[in-house]
Scaffold this motif. Structure first.
Motif, PDB file in Angstrom:
ATOM      1  N   ALA A  16       0.852  -1.197   0.000  1.00 50.71           N
ATOM      2  CA  ALA A  16       0.000   0.000   0.000  1.00 50.71           C
ATOM      3  C   ALA A  16       0.885   1.242   0.000  1.00 50.71           C
ATOM      4  N   THR A  17       0.465   2.252  -0.742  1.00 54.44           N
ATOM      5  CA  THR A  17       1.184   3.515  -0.789  1.00 54.44           C
ATOM      6  C   THR A  17       0.257   4.628  -0.329  1.00 54.44           C
ATOM      7  N   VAL A  18       0.756   5.464   0.573  1.00 60.83           N
ATOM      8  CA  VAL A  18       0.005   6.609   1.085  1.00 60.83           C
ATOM      9  C   VAL A  18       0.807   7.858   0.783  1.00 60.83           C
ATOM     10  N   THR A  19       0.153   8.838   0.128  1.00 60.96           N
ATOM     11  CA  THR A  19       0.814  10.082  -0.235  1.00 60.96           C
ATOM     12  C   THR A  19       0.085  11.259   0.391  1.00 60.96           C
ATOM     13  N   ASN A  20       0.831  12.060   1.114  1.00 62.58           N
ATOM     14  CA  ASN A  20       0.352  13.313   1.697  1.00 62.58           C
ATOM     15  C   ASN A  20       0.952  14.423   0.851  1.00 62.58           C
ATOM     16  N   ASN A  21       0.108  15.146   0.089  1.00 63.24           N
ATOM     17  CA  ASN A  21       0.592  16.173  -0.819  1.00 63.24           C
ATOM     18  C   ASN A  21       0.106  17.543  -0.383  1.00 63.24           C
ATOM     19  N   LYS A  22       0.972  18.525  -0.447  1.00 61.57           N
ATOM     20  CA  LYS A  22       0.626  19.888  -0.041  1.00 61.57           C
ATOM     21  C   LYS A  22      -0.562  20.426  -0.825  1.00 61.57           C
TER      22      LYS A  22
END
Length: 116
Positions: A16-22
């Motif tokens: 699983a990949t989790v991305t927190n993007n501005k």
């Protein structure tokens, strides 16, 4: 964590990949974990094959419920909030879940991904 700078953080665990993007947030991404901070108007993307449910464990303080923004920022799913736990159930399996612009600052201690 795979990467982190002022624009994004990316985690990968068990495929699983989790991305927190501005995204359109005015606040830079900071080096945070336990909990991870997701600022207002930032985006959160979760990628995994055949996601049918997410359970996000957050925190509720006397003056702020950091779970609610997850519930308020997703469409196309059945969402429930029970105190500090947000459960999101999809009517059919998806490979990508995206919270395009969080309605307020949110915090996550864990994100559990359930598959079909």
């Amino acid at each position: 964590r795979v990467s982190q700078d002022t624009s994004s953080q990316v985690w990968s665990n068990g495929g699983a990949t989790v991305t927190n993007n501005k995204a359109s947030s005015t606040s830079n991404i900071i080096d945070s974990s336990n909990p991870v901070r997701f600022y207002k108007n930032s985006s959160l993307k979760i990628e995994y094959s055949n996601i049918v449910k997410l359970v996000i464990k957050s925190k509720v303080y006397s003056d702020n419920n950091y779970a609610e923004p997850f519930a308020n920022s997703i469409t196309g799913a059945d969402v429930t909030v029970d105190g500090e736990v947000v459960t999101i159930v999809f009517s059919k399996a998806v490979d990508v879940v995206e919270f395009a612009a969080l309605t307020a600052q949110a915090r996550a201690y864990s994100i559990e991904v359930f598959t079909a």
